[in-house]
Design an enzyme around this catalytic site. Structure first.
Site, PDB file in Angstrom:
ATOM      1  N   ASP A 290       0.824  -1.152  -0.059  1.00 24.47           N
ATOM      2  CA  ASP A 290       0.083  -0.019   0.126  1.00 24.47           C
ATOM      3  C   ASP A 290       0.978   1.367   0.146  1.00 24.47           C
ATOM      4  O   ASP A 290       0.334   2.182  -0.219  1.00 24.47           O
ATOM      5  CB  ASP A 290      -0.913   0.077   1.107  1.00 24.47           C
TER       6      ASP A 290
HETATM    7  C1  GLC Z   1      -1.637  -3.826   5.398  1.00 28.28           C
HETATM    8  C2  GLC Z   1      -2.619  -3.763   4.703  1.00 28.28           C
HETATM    9  C3  GLC Z   1      -2.532  -4.525   3.373  1.00 28.28           C
HETATM   10  C4  GLC Z   1      -1.271  -4.496   2.564  1.00 28.28           C
HETATM   11  C5  GLC Z   1      -0.012  -4.444   3.626  1.00 28.28           C
HETATM   12  C6  GLC Z   1       1.251  -3.935   2.822  1.00 28.28           C
HETATM   13  O1  GLC Z   1      -1.529  -4.841   6.106  1.00 28.28           O
HETATM   14  O2  GLC Z   1      -3.880  -4.194   5.359  1.00 28.28           O
HETATM   15  O3  GLC Z   1      -3.583  -4.369   2.546  1.00 28.28           O
HETATM   16  O4  GLC Z   1      -1.135  -4.974   1.619  1.00 28.28           O
HETATM   17  O5  GLC Z   1      -0.443  -3.466   4.679  1.00 28.28           O
HETATM   18  O6  GLC Z   1       1.202  -2.352   2.695  1.00 28.28           O
HETATM   19  C1  GLC Z   2      -1.219  -0.511   4.920  1.00 25.22           C
HETATM   20  C2  GLC Z   2       0.193  -0.191   5.440  1.00 25.22           C
HETATM   21  C3  GLC Z   2       0.255   1.271   6.013  1.00 25.22           C
HETATM   22  C4  GLC Z   2      -0.381   2.144   5.382  1.00 25.22           C
HETATM   23  C5  GLC Z   2      -1.937   1.776   5.085  1.00 25.22           C
HETATM   24  C6  GLC Z   2      -2.676   2.811   4.483  1.00 25.22           C
HETATM   25  O1  GLC Z   2      -1.885  -0.856   5.898  1.00 25.22           O
HETATM   26  O2  GLC Z   2       0.806  -1.216   6.143  1.00 25.22           O
HETATM   27  O3  GLC Z   2       1.515   1.390   6.640  1.00 25.22           O
HETATM   28  O4  GLC Z   2      -0.395   3.463   5.964  1.00 25.22           O
HETATM   29  O5  GLC Z   2      -1.831   0.559   4.398  1.00 25.22           O
HETATM   30  O6  GLC Z   2      -4.030   2.587   4.173  1.00 25.22           O
END
Ligand code: GLC
Ligand code: GLC
Length: 811
Positions: A483
């Site tokens: 993300d």
């Molecule tokens: C968090 C989010 C997931 C994403 C991951 C890596 O665990 O829930 O959707 O793939 O972060 O950014």
């Molecule tokens: C995922 C990531 C986090 C980010 C979020 C945004 O969960 O782990 O670091 O802020 O996505 O939605």
């Protein structure tokens, strides 16, 4: 250092000090009414949706930490204490918290009084039950005052925490005997209320917070408890609470129990009122009556335990390793249930207000859940698919209560569509229920635009295919699985969301990770087509897959590992020429799982690079070297200080991808080594470093670049749960549900000589014995079904109701 121990027979983690490094929580409820409950009885309750239907209040960044919850005060002469130590923090003479599957029991002892607080959400009912048992173990008579206390939330947790000008005028309650009803907004558009009750008439009550705590009071020192007792306050506006006062006199050796409950009731519109202004309490009274029957509490708790035993009976290993067995048989599966229910919405790190159900998250959660309750997995797949757009892209999130996509986040996360194929694939393999593909499912929640699930999957595949970039690799959009890799965002303003700022779709930035997914799940799609008689479409899909695979081995290959992406200027991300972020874990895991480079050697080379460059004693970091400055062209990933989260943290979610990848190459020693490093049971001994619960995975462990290397955060709600279960049950132990049966293909450390597995699969029970006489890491040379040799590693689907014995000999 440990702060408790596993009690595997009772399937509990027993915490022996209230001062755990962080609150260690449990989840009560698995249907509609949910409670987060910490080892000191902190936490909160909600109905279905932690944001829109919050029942009690919780302050995340409060001090003292974790002081809102389901606390019970005991006044014994001059001493006021809580069985769980919080919030008074009066030192107990003894303390114990047992977190079990769906229940928590906290026991405290002070001055000869033993108090046990048992909590769970019964199956089939929307309430939390709390039974307090106090026993007088002192030599003399005890006169005790007992005060349960909780604070209601005015339903919408976000509004509750911000819209004070309105909210401080709308709170309403009704008091009726031993029940306190919270009915804020019931007078207008809500047709639900909450009720707190006890099974004996209290000597006093309060429903206004300032009366119970004092205007400047605190849960640590409620005025009513430390002063003259409850005042009988009726909340009008301000902060409605439920507090009661019960007077008990206990002879030496005597004990007494009080049952408390917190329920949620919905009334049909026409039946809202009993009289003008008086809510219709019939359903609440029926609920209270259900638990007023002697033995009802124990029976409901027993039923919960039986249900869990049955759920966990689907997959059970006896490996000879206590730690492995407890992870596989109890805690990993338990966490899979919780992530399935919560997605990423409510934990002690997720406020319940920020995110609803994630499209990619929920699809992945299915992988670790589908074997437990396939019917619920089916329903979930259809819910998720309904938030897909007609072009195959998808809302990134949706709210569980409305099941509608969240507009504020929108779409543009280009890995999302392919996860729908992954989730459906897992369901089909587990159940063989091909009818799901014919279900009619709306696009964009619009019933007028419905089509079959098969068509949804076609569009998932088609979306990626139609959005390839300059190197023939999939365009990344706002982000892919990571993300925080925001290659089209270019944000310079503080506070802007990295995920929703900028054009969602750049025509240049590409993801090697999505390419790996496309190869892996594109092959699945082709197989679905083939099995449905669509041979030409299957062929065509495979040739699209091959083209992307070739692009990965060409533009996506860096020489010793798979590159991560190309940015919006077409520059390599995750390659040797980068000054930082030279190698990322995700494409190594996904591309190897997809089989890319397995024959030509790139796969093994990539995994060797992971070991050489990304390994640490606490797990594999996401990338290296960490980014040391903010880079607008990469987005959020470079916003984190080095070693945290996606910026070179140990992101536990993709460690099991490496486990699966290693196993696909037959490297069992290494697969298990990677598995073990992040598995909570092995981290219990270093709880003072790890800090989060030793019975569940956390999303992230600080990486070697962080000052707090080894410290975990974001426990519970993480795709790590599902993927770890897949990695250990399918890749390592090798019991793989397939369309036509169960494949037995373990990949274990050479030192493992045998293990047994009990697996229920499509209604039949498989008692599997694996032997490894030659100490190999991979390969099954003989397979027997009820004593008869089978020609391949696949056990055909057995008649429901049958029990069969399987013997697999590795070699
Ligand atoms: C968090 C989010 C997931 C994403 C991951 C890596 O665990 O829930 O959707 O793939 O972060 O950014
Ligand atoms: C995922 C990531 C986090 C980010 C979020 C945004 O969960 O782990 O670091 O802020 O996505 O939605």
């Amino acid at each position: 250092m440990k702060f408790g121990y596993f009690d595997d027979d009772r399937k509990e983690y027993v915490i022996t000090t209230p001062r755990t490094p962080l609150p260690w929580i449990n989840y009560l409820g698995s249907e509609a009414f949910f409670v987060l409950c910490s080892n000191t009885a902190g936490g909160y309750a909600f109905y279905r949706d932690a944001r829109l239907r919050r029942i009690t209040r919780y302050r995340y960044n409060n001090a003292p930490l974790d002081s809102d919850g389901f606390h019970i005060y005991i006044r014994d002469g001059d001493t006021v204490w809580n069985p769980g130590w919080q919030p008074t923090q009066t030192e107990p003479d003894s303390y114990r918290c047992r977190h079990g599957l769906g229940y928590t029991v906290i026991e405290g002892e002070k001055n000869g009084v033993l108090a046990r607080q048992e909590m769970f959400v019964p199956r089939g009912d929307d309430c939390l039950l709390i039974r307090l048992t106090v026993r007088n173990g002192s030599g003399g008579e005890k006169r005790l005052s007992v005060f349960p206390y909780l604070e209601f939330c005015l339903w919408d947790a976000m509004d509750d925490a911000s819209n004070f000008q309105r909210n401080w005028s709308i709170g309403e309650v009704e008091i009726d005997g031993s029940a306190i009803y919270h009915k804020t907004e019931y007078r207008e558009r809500r047709d639900h209320y909450a009720v707190f009750w006890s099974d004996r008439t209290p000597e006093g009550f309060d429903t206004a917070r300032e009366a119970f705590l004092g205007v400047y009071g605190s849960p640590a020192r409620p005025e009513a408890v430390f002063g003259a007792g409850c005042t009988g306050s009726v909340a009008h506006g301000w902060q409605p609470v439920a507090a009661q006062q019960h007077e008990l006199t206990l002879a030496p050796g005597g004990s007494e129990s009080i049952l408390f409950g917190l329920g949620y009731i919905e009334n049909p519109r026409e039946e809202k009122w009993a009289a003008p202004g008086v809510i219709n309490k019939a359903r609440a009274e029926a609920m209270m009556a259900r638990y007023a029957v002697p033995g009802a509490f124990d029976a409901a708790l027993e039923r919960l335990k039986e249900d869990w035993a049955a759920l966990l009976g689907t997959f059970r290993v006896s490996s000879g390793s206590e730690k492995l067995d407890r992870m596989v048989n109890i805690w990993n599966q338990y966490q899979c249930m919780v992530t399935f229910n919560m997605s990423r919405s409510a934990s002690y790190f997720e406020s319940g207000m920020g995110r609803g159900m994630g499209f990619r998250d929920s699809c992945q959660d299915l992988l670790g859940f589908v074997h437990m309750i396939p019917e619920r997995a089916r329903e979930r797949i259809l819910d998720i698919a309904a938030t897909q757009f007609p072009d195959g892209s998808a809302y990134h999130q949706y709210q569980p209560l409305t099941k509608k996509g969240n507009l504020a986040v929108g779409s543009g996360f280009n890995d999302d569509p392919l996860w729908l194929i992954a989730g459906t694939d897992a369901y089909l393999r587990e159940t063989g229920d091909w009818s799901i593909l014919d279900e009619s499912v709306p696009f964009d929640n619009d019933p007028l635009r419905a089509d079959s699930l098969m068509e949804h999957l076609r569009r998932s595949f088609g979306f990626t295919r139609a959005h390839l970039g300059p190197h023939g690799l999939p365009l990344i959009g706002r982000a892919d699985w990571n993300d925080c890799l925001n290659l089209n965002c270019f944000s310079e303003q503080p506070g802007e969301s990295f995920q929703t700022t900028g054009p969602s779709e750049g025509p240049v930035a590409e993801s090697v990770f999505i390419a790996g997914m496309f190869v892996k799940y594109g092959r699945v799609w082709a197989e679905l087509c083939r099995r449905r008689g669509l041979a030409a479409e299957a062929e065509e899909a495979l040739s699209a897959v091959e083209q992307v695979e070739a692009a990965v081995l060409d533009a996506g290959w860096d020489g010793a590992w798979f590159r991560r992406a190309f940015d919006a200027f077409g520059r390599v991300v995750g390659g040797k020429e980068c000054d930082e972020g030279q190698i990322f874990i995700e494409p190594q895991g996904m591309c190897v799982m997809a089989g890319i480079g397995s024959r030509t050697g790139e796969a093994a080379r990539a995994l060797d690079s992971v070991r050489e460059r990304l390994d640490t004693e606490y797990g594999i970091v996401l990338l290296t070297p960490a980014y040391t400055r903010y880079r607008p062209e990469l987005g959020e990933i470079s916003s984190y200080p080095p070693g945290y989260k996606e910026n070179a943290g140990i992101f536990c979610h993709n460690n099991p991808w490496i486990v699966c990848a290693e196993a696909s190459l037959g490297r069992g020693d290494r697969a298990f080594e990677v598995y073990r490093r992040t598995a909570p049971a092995w981290l219990e001994e270093i709880s003072e470093i790890h800090r989060t619960e030793p019975y569940v995975y956390s999303q992230m462990i600080a990486g070697r670049d962080a000052p707090s290397f080894g410290e975990a955060k974001n426990s519970w709600l993480t795709g790590t749960a599902a993927w770890s279960f897949v990695s250990v049950s399918q890749a390592i132990l090798g019991v793989q549900p397939c369309f036509d049966g169960l494949r037995i293909d373990p990949c274990v450390p050479a030192a493992v000589r045998s293990f047994r597995i009990r697996r229920r699969f499509r209604g039949a029970l498989y008692l599997i014995e694996v032997e490894n006489p030659d100490g190999v890491q991979h390969g099954v040379k003989e397979l027997y079904l009820d004593g008869k040799a089978l020609p391949s590693a696949l056990i055909p689907v057995q008649e429901p109701g049958r029990t069969v014995r399987v013997r697999a000999v590795m070699g």
